[in-house]
Design an enzyme around this catalytic site. Sequence first.
Site, PDB file in Angstrom:
ATOM      1  CB  SER A 276      -0.382 -13.941  14.067  1.00  0.00           C
ATOM      2  OG  SER A 276       0.072 -12.578  14.487  1.00  0.00           O
ATOM      3  N   GLY A 277       1.017 -12.413  11.070  1.00  0.00           N
ATOM      4  CA  GLY A 277       0.802 -11.419  10.171  1.00  0.00           C
ATOM      5  C   GLY A 277       0.565 -11.817   8.879  1.00  0.00           C
ATOM      6  CG  LEU A 278       0.025 -10.168   3.989  1.00  0.00           C
ATOM      7  CD1 LEU A 278      -1.573 -10.569   3.909  1.00  0.00           C
ATOM      8  CD2 LEU A 278       0.291  -8.702   3.427  1.00  0.00           C
TER       9      LEU A 278
ATOM     10  CE1 TYR B  71       7.811  -1.075   7.151  1.00  0.00           C
ATOM     11  CE2 TYR B  71       8.423  -0.549   4.778  1.00  0.00           C
ATOM     12  CZ  TYR B  71       8.130  -1.414   5.819  1.00  0.00           C
ATOM     13  OH  TYR B  71       7.958  -2.734   5.505  1.00  0.00           O
TER      14      TYR B  71
ATOM     15  CE  LYS C 181      10.475  -3.807   7.260  1.00  0.00           C
ATOM     16  NZ  LYS C 181      10.637  -5.327   7.878  1.00  0.00           N
TER      17      LYS C 181
ATOM     18  N   PRO D 120      10.232  -8.499  -1.289  1.00  0.00           N
ATOM     19  CG  PRO D 120       8.355  -9.128   0.287  1.00  0.00           C
ATOM     20  CD  PRO D 120       9.886  -8.772   0.336  1.00  0.00           C
TER      21      PRO D 120
ATOM     22  CG  ASN E 184       3.087  -2.946  -3.559  1.00  0.00           C
ATOM     23  OD1 ASN E 184       3.928  -2.358  -4.238  1.00  0.00           O
ATOM     24  ND2 ASN E 184       2.424  -1.920  -3.043  1.00  0.00           N
TER      25      ASN E 184
ATOM     26  CE  LYS F 299     -10.834   3.594   1.203  1.00  0.00           C
ATOM     27  NZ  LYS F 299     -10.156   4.539   0.151  1.00  0.00           N
TER      28      LYS F 299
ATOM     29  NE  ARG G 153       2.329   1.583  -5.235  1.00  0.00           N
ATOM     30  CZ  ARG G 153       2.610   2.602  -5.785  1.00  0.00           C
ATOM     31  NH1 ARG G 153       2.875   2.578  -7.035  1.00  0.00           N
ATOM     32  NH2 ARG G 153       2.524   3.799  -5.015  1.00  0.00           N
TER      33      ARG G 153
HETATM   34  P1  GDP Z   1       2.701   1.868  -1.534  1.00  0.00           P
HETATM   35  O1  GDP Z   1       2.803   0.884  -2.600  1.00  0.00           O
HETATM   36  O2  GDP Z   1       4.084   1.714  -0.598  1.00  0.00           O
HETATM   37  O3  GDP Z   1       2.374   3.246  -2.093  1.00  0.00           O
HETATM   38  O4  GDP Z   1       1.603   1.579  -0.715  1.00  0.00           O
HETATM   39  P2  GDP Z   1      -0.083   1.154  -0.632  1.00  0.00           P
HETATM   40  O5  GDP Z   1      -0.373  -0.081  -0.639  1.00  0.00           O
HETATM   41  O6  GDP Z   1      -0.679   1.947   0.233  1.00  0.00           O
HETATM   42  O7  GDP Z   1      -0.574   1.842  -2.133  1.00  0.00           O
HETATM   43  C1  GDP Z   1      -0.797   2.879  -2.717  1.00  0.00           C
HETATM   44  C2  GDP Z   1      -1.328   3.215  -3.930  1.00  0.00           C
HETATM   45  O8  GDP Z   1      -2.717   2.791  -3.847  1.00  0.00           O
HETATM   46  C3  GDP Z   1      -1.344   4.786  -3.978  1.00  0.00           C
HETATM   47  O9  GDP Z   1      -1.259   4.985  -5.473  1.00  0.00           O
HETATM   48  C4  GDP Z   1      -2.658   5.124  -3.724  1.00  0.00           C
HETATM   49  O10 GDP Z   1      -3.305   6.328  -4.300  1.00  0.00           O
HETATM   50  C5  GDP Z   1      -3.400   4.065  -4.244  1.00  0.00           C
HETATM   51  N1  GDP Z   1      -4.669   3.770  -3.462  1.00  0.00           N
HETATM   52  C6  GDP Z   1      -6.028   4.159  -3.973  1.00  0.00           C
HETATM   53  N2  GDP Z   1      -6.815   3.857  -2.801  1.00  0.00           N
HETATM   54  C7  GDP Z   1      -6.180   3.514  -1.669  1.00  0.00           C
HETATM   55  C8  GDP Z   1      -6.603   2.995  -0.558  1.00  0.00           C
HETATM   56  O11 GDP Z   1      -7.682   3.160  -0.111  1.00  0.00           O
HETATM   57  N3  GDP Z   1      -5.725   2.863   0.493  1.00  0.00           N
HETATM   58  C9  GDP Z   1      -4.085   3.031   0.164  1.00  0.00           C
HETATM   59  N4  GDP Z   1      -3.451   2.517   0.957  1.00  0.00           N
HETATM   60  N5  GDP Z   1      -3.727   3.161  -1.091  1.00  0.00           N
HETATM   61  C10 GDP Z   1      -4.641   3.470  -2.048  1.00  0.00           C
END
Ligand code: GDP
Length: 306
Positions: free
Chosen positions: A10-12, A130, A134, A157, A159, A181, A202
Site C-alpha cells: 500500500s506504499g508508494l 537506514y 538497506k 531507484p 529519488n 507545504k 536530485r
Molecule cells: P534525500 O534525497 O535522501 O536527501 O531526501 P529528501 O527527499 O528528503 O530530499 C532532501 C533535499 O530536499 C535536501 O536538499 C533538503 O534540503 C531539500 N528540501 C527542501 N525542502 C524540503 C522539505 O520540506 N522536506 C524535505 N524532506 N527536504 C526538503
Amino acid sequence: MSITLVTGGSGLIGSAIKRLGLPNMVFLSRKDGDLTDFNQTVKLFKKHRPAKVIHLAAQVGGIGGNMIHSGEYFRNNIMININVLEAARLTGVKKLISFMSTCVFPDKCPYPLNEKDLHNGPPHPSNFGYAYAKRMLEVQSSAYNSEWGCNYIIAIPTNIYGPNDNFNFTDGHVVPSLIHKCYLAKKNNTDLVVWGSGKPLRELVLTDDIAKLALWMLDNYKESAPIIFTSGIETSIRDLVLVIAKKMGFTGKIVFDGSKPDGQFRKPSDGTKLKKYLPDFKFTPVDGGIEQTVNWFVENYPKVRK
Ligand code: GDP
C-alpha cells in the site's frame, strides 16, 4: 496460478504497481501482519505461497526522518529484511526483488554512482542508520544466492515520488513535503518555506515508471548484481519548488531556510546498465509527474498519508 506477493503493497511503489491492474498479485500492507515479527512473516508467506516476491516494505523517511530516527530505521529495516528473505527461502520463493535507493551509496563516491560502488565507503551521516540496514539487503541476498541457490536481486531507484506518498513534512521526502507545504501556504496566504539552500540536485523518478521497471525486472533481469533505475536527469530543489508552485497556482513568497539541512549536494547515478537492457524506456518528465502528483494530492486531501 502462480502468485506474486508485494510487501509494502500500500506504499508508494506498491500502489503504483497496483494501478497497473495485473492478475495474480497479492499486496500486503501493515494491516496483514508485522514483518518485523518472524513468525507473522512466515505465516503470511505460508498463506499466500508466492512464486515471486517484490519486497518493498520498509521504514522510510526523508532527510528529517532519517536524522531523527536513525536507530529506529536501522532496527526495523534490518528486522523486516531478515524476516522477509528468510521466509521466502523457507517457502521456496523462486525470485525476489528488493528495493533500496541511491541514498544508501557511499557519501564520498565517484560520480555517477555505479552499482559496483554500493559498499565502497560510509553513507552520508544524515542517513547512516537506514543506509547500512538497506545495504545489508544486498549482502543477505548475495549470501542466500551463494549458499542456497536463491534468486534474490536488488533494484536501486533514485529519488522516487508520486501519488500516495507520505506527505508529512517532518518525516516525508522533499516532493511530498513541498507539495503539502505549498498547498497550506496557498490556503493560508503564508510564505512557502523550503529547507536548505535550494541548490542540491536530485534525480526525481515517478513511481509509475518504477512500477513498470519492477515488473520488467521480475521476468527479464537475470543478473545477480543490482541495477540502478534512473532517468539520469538532475533537478535542483529550487527548480522543483518552482514547478510545484506553478502546478499548485501558488504566487506567494518562497523562502529558503538555511538553518535546515541540504543533505548530500548531489548523487547522480549511472543509468548505463538500464539503458543496455531498455534503450527505449521513456521516463516521465518531472513537469508531468509533478502535475499528476499534485492533482492526486489535491483530489485526495485531507485523506492523504501525512
Ligand atoms: P534525500 O534525497 O535522501 O536527501 O531526501 P529528501 O527527499 O528528503 O530530499 C532532501 C533535499 O530536499 C535536501 O536538499 C533538503 O534540503 C531539500 N528540501 C527542501 N525542502 C524540503 C522539505 O520540506 N522536506 C524535505 N524532506 N527536504 C526538503
